[in-house]
Structures are given as C-alpha cells and as structure tokens.
Design a protein around this motif. Sequence first.
Motif, PDB file in Angstrom:
ATOM      1  N   LEU A   1      -6.444  26.455 -47.701  1.00 46.37           N
ATOM      2  CA  LEU A   1      -5.448  25.444 -46.819  1.00 46.37           C
ATOM      3  C   LEU A   1      -6.160  24.278 -46.898  1.00 46.37           C
ATOM      4  O   LEU A   1      -7.302  23.730 -46.441  1.00 46.37           O
ATOM      5  CB  LEU A   1      -5.294  25.914 -45.489  1.00 46.37           C
ATOM      6  CG  LEU A   1      -3.955  26.560 -45.154  1.00 46.37           C
ATOM      7  CD1 LEU A   1      -4.118  26.816 -43.464  1.00 46.37           C
ATOM      8  CD2 LEU A   1      -2.686  25.803 -45.478  1.00 46.37           C
TER       9      LEU A   1
ATOM     10  N   ILE B   1      -3.561   9.821 -42.877  1.00 40.75           N
ATOM     11  CA  ILE B   1      -4.497  10.336 -43.760  1.00 40.75           C
ATOM     12  C   ILE B   1      -3.894  10.587 -45.188  1.00 40.75           C
ATOM     13  O   ILE B   1      -2.596  11.093 -45.097  1.00 40.75           O
ATOM     14  CB  ILE B   1      -4.914  11.994 -43.052  1.00 40.75           C
ATOM     15  CG1 ILE B   1      -5.761  11.884 -42.014  1.00 40.75           C
ATOM     16  CG2 ILE B   1      -5.739  12.878 -44.136  1.00 40.75           C
ATOM     17  CD1 ILE B   1      -5.768  13.150 -41.305  1.00 40.75           C
TER      18      ILE B   1
ATOM     19  N   ARG C   1       1.794  18.401 -34.649  1.00 45.47           N
ATOM     20  CA  ARG C   1       0.861  18.517 -33.534  1.00 45.47           C
ATOM     21  C   ARG C   1       0.955  17.221 -32.542  1.00 45.47           C
ATOM     22  O   ARG C   1       1.601  16.158 -33.141  1.00 45.47           O
ATOM     23  CB  ARG C   1      -0.587  18.612 -33.842  1.00 45.47           C
ATOM     24  CG  ARG C   1      -1.348  17.322 -34.449  1.00 45.47           C
ATOM     25  CD  ARG C   1      -2.649  17.520 -34.888  1.00 45.47           C
ATOM     26  NE  ARG C   1      -3.587  18.166 -34.058  1.00 45.47           N
ATOM     27  CZ  ARG C   1      -4.879  17.812 -34.206  1.00 45.47           C
ATOM     28  NH1 ARG C   1      -5.316  17.360 -35.205  1.00 45.47           N
ATOM     29  NH2 ARG C   1      -5.778  18.579 -33.667  1.00 45.47           N
TER      30      ARG C   1
ATOM     31  N   ASN D   1      -8.195  12.371 -34.843  1.00 42.70           N
ATOM     32  CA  ASN D   1      -8.829  13.766 -35.094  1.00 42.70           C
ATOM     33  C   ASN D   1      -8.272  14.364 -36.369  1.00 42.70           C
ATOM     34  O   ASN D   1      -7.316  14.774 -36.418  1.00 42.70           O
ATOM     35  CB  ASN D   1      -8.365  14.795 -34.077  1.00 42.70           C
ATOM     36  CG  ASN D   1      -9.387  14.738 -32.921  1.00 42.70           C
ATOM     37  OD1 ASN D   1     -10.421  15.354 -33.139  1.00 42.70           O
ATOM     38  ND2 ASN D   1      -9.290  14.418 -31.680  1.00 42.70           N
ATOM     39  N   LYS D   2      -9.533  14.816 -37.109  1.00 40.67           N
ATOM     40  CA  LYS D   2      -8.872  15.497 -38.552  1.00 40.67           C
ATOM     41  C   LYS D   2      -9.594  17.013 -38.441  1.00 40.67           C
ATOM     42  O   LYS D   2     -10.583  17.234 -38.230  1.00 40.67           O
ATOM     43  CB  LYS D   2      -9.550  14.870 -39.692  1.00 40.67           C
ATOM     44  CG  LYS D   2      -9.259  15.280 -40.890  1.00 40.67           C
ATOM     45  CD  LYS D   2      -9.990  14.388 -42.076  1.00 40.67           C
ATOM     46  CE  LYS D   2      -9.889  15.178 -43.501  1.00 40.67           C
ATOM     47  NZ  LYS D   2     -10.567  14.418 -44.467  1.00 40.67           N
ATOM     48  N   LEU D   3      -8.516  17.783 -38.816  1.00 38.28           N
ATOM     49  CA  LEU D   3      -8.648  19.262 -38.823  1.00 38.28           C
ATOM     50  C   LEU D   3      -9.004  19.542 -40.311  1.00 38.28           C
ATOM     51  O   LEU D   3      -8.230  19.220 -40.989  1.00 38.28           O
ATOM     52  CB  LEU D   3      -7.557  20.101 -38.433  1.00 38.28           C
ATOM     53  CG  LEU D   3      -7.526  20.372 -36.837  1.00 38.28           C
ATOM     54  CD1 LEU D   3      -6.087  21.167 -36.444  1.00 38.28           C
ATOM     55  CD2 LEU D   3      -8.812  21.144 -36.564  1.00 38.28           C
TER      56      LEU D   3
ATOM     57  N   PHE E   1      -9.790  22.811 -42.452  1.00 32.71           N
ATOM     58  CA  PHE E   1      -9.560  24.345 -42.497  1.00 32.71           C
ATOM     59  C   PHE E   1     -10.911  25.123 -43.189  1.00 32.71           C
ATOM     60  O   PHE E   1     -11.207  24.569 -44.250  1.00 32.71           O
ATOM     61  CB  PHE E   1      -8.359  24.686 -43.135  1.00 32.71           C
ATOM     62  CG  PHE E   1      -7.176  24.753 -41.907  1.00 32.71           C
ATOM     63  CD1 PHE E   1      -6.583  23.821 -41.780  1.00 32.71           C
ATOM     64  CD2 PHE E   1      -6.935  26.044 -41.333  1.00 32.71           C
ATOM     65  CE1 PHE E   1      -5.452  23.411 -40.796  1.00 32.71           C
ATOM     66  CE2 PHE E   1      -5.906  25.949 -40.341  1.00 32.71           C
ATOM     67  CZ  PHE E   1      -5.238  24.638 -40.188  1.00 32.71           C
TER      68      PHE E   1
END
Lengths: 112, 113
Positions: free
Chosen positions: A43, A56, A94, B99-101, B103
């Motif tokens: 992902l 982003i 989110r 905030n960067k996620l 995976f």
Amino acid sequence: DTAVSQTPKYLVTQMGNDKSIKCEQNLGHDTMYWYKQDSKKFLKIMFSYNNKELIINETVPNRFSPKSPDKAHLNLHINSLELGDSAVYFCASRDVGNSPLHFGNGTRLTVT
Amino acid sequence: GQQVMQIPQYQHVQEGEDFTTYCNSSTTLSNIQWYKQRPGGHPVFLIQLVKSGEVKKQKRLTFQFGEAKKNSSLHITATQTTDVGTYFCAGARLTGGGNKLTFGTGTQLKVEL
C-alpha cells in the motif's frame, strides 16, 4: 450509509487511454487520500488533500492528477494509462491528528 | 525516506495455532496503527498504539509497541479461519505536511482447517 465510496469498482481499459476515479466521503473529515495497492499487496500513498489543499504528493508520475472540488470529494484522473498502472486504488479519509483512516472499497484498474 | 517493514510476508497456519507479525520502522514513530484487509476487501482499522512499551488486547489479538517506538507486533492466539487476511502496520510521524502514515509491507495470513 457508505462512509467512503469510490466509483467505479472495476475499470478495464487500454493503454494510452485517460480515465478517472471518483471518491466521496460523508464523514465530515478534512483529509482525504489516494493509495495504490500493487499485486504484492503493498500500500503506497500517492496524494493527500486537507480541506481541498494538496499536502502530500509522493513521487507519482504527473500523468496522475488529483482534484478536490470540495473537502468531501477527491477524484483521481490518469492520463495516458500504462500497463504498470494496473493496481487497486483506494481512497481514504481521516479526521484531524492521529485518527484512523477510513478506506473506500477500492477500484481495481486493469490496463491491457 | 521512511520505511516500514513487516515480517513475515506470508504465513500459513493450521487453525488453532498462534500467529505473530512484526513491524519495524527505520525512524522513530509518534504512534502506530494496525489494519486488517480481508481478501477482496479494503483495509479496516484495528487499533492504535501511542505510548512507548504499550500493550493492548482485543480478544485473541495482542498488540505491542516497542520501547524505542520503532517497532511493533501483533500476536493472534489460537487462529480461526475468520482471521484470514493481510495485516498491515502503519507508522505515523510528524512532517511539515502534518501526520503522515506509512504502511508496512503487510503480512498475508492463511488459516487452514
């Protein structure tokens, strides 16, 4: 009620075509994302928008162009499709901070 | 850039056996989230860990966050066929864009009767 909905669910098209995927969320979230999942299940984030503003933008070919007409919608347009674009594309949203991601059901794109 | 690796990539178990997936980040995380993706489905949030050394349980699932906040694990006791799917960790870190996620690479679990 579907919280994050994407259309279409399946998309089969030929190389060189242009296609769009639409995403809508009714959760009132400020942030929306596009993720790409390849055949190995990896992902990878592509784009993130916060209240219609791009925040982003990962290393994605400029054939991919996201558009956010309002904070509840984030669409993905892909120009000149290539074989390597075949994947499942997930939209997600989110709330602020560290809240969980809510994913759509995905769009399986097959380029032939 | 930040990398989040998971091992193993695949795991086949017999129903009733235990299962563990490990998640390692190249950078210190502010928090970590875990998701489960059933075959043909989409990732669904399971849990979030924030504190160093934190342990949380959900029935047969135990989640742990490392002391250095760079690794995490998910342990399933006595697997069932309903546990089949891909388990992802997602590490969060603060960036200029918020905030960067990121995976992890995922662990695909298959449970056989």
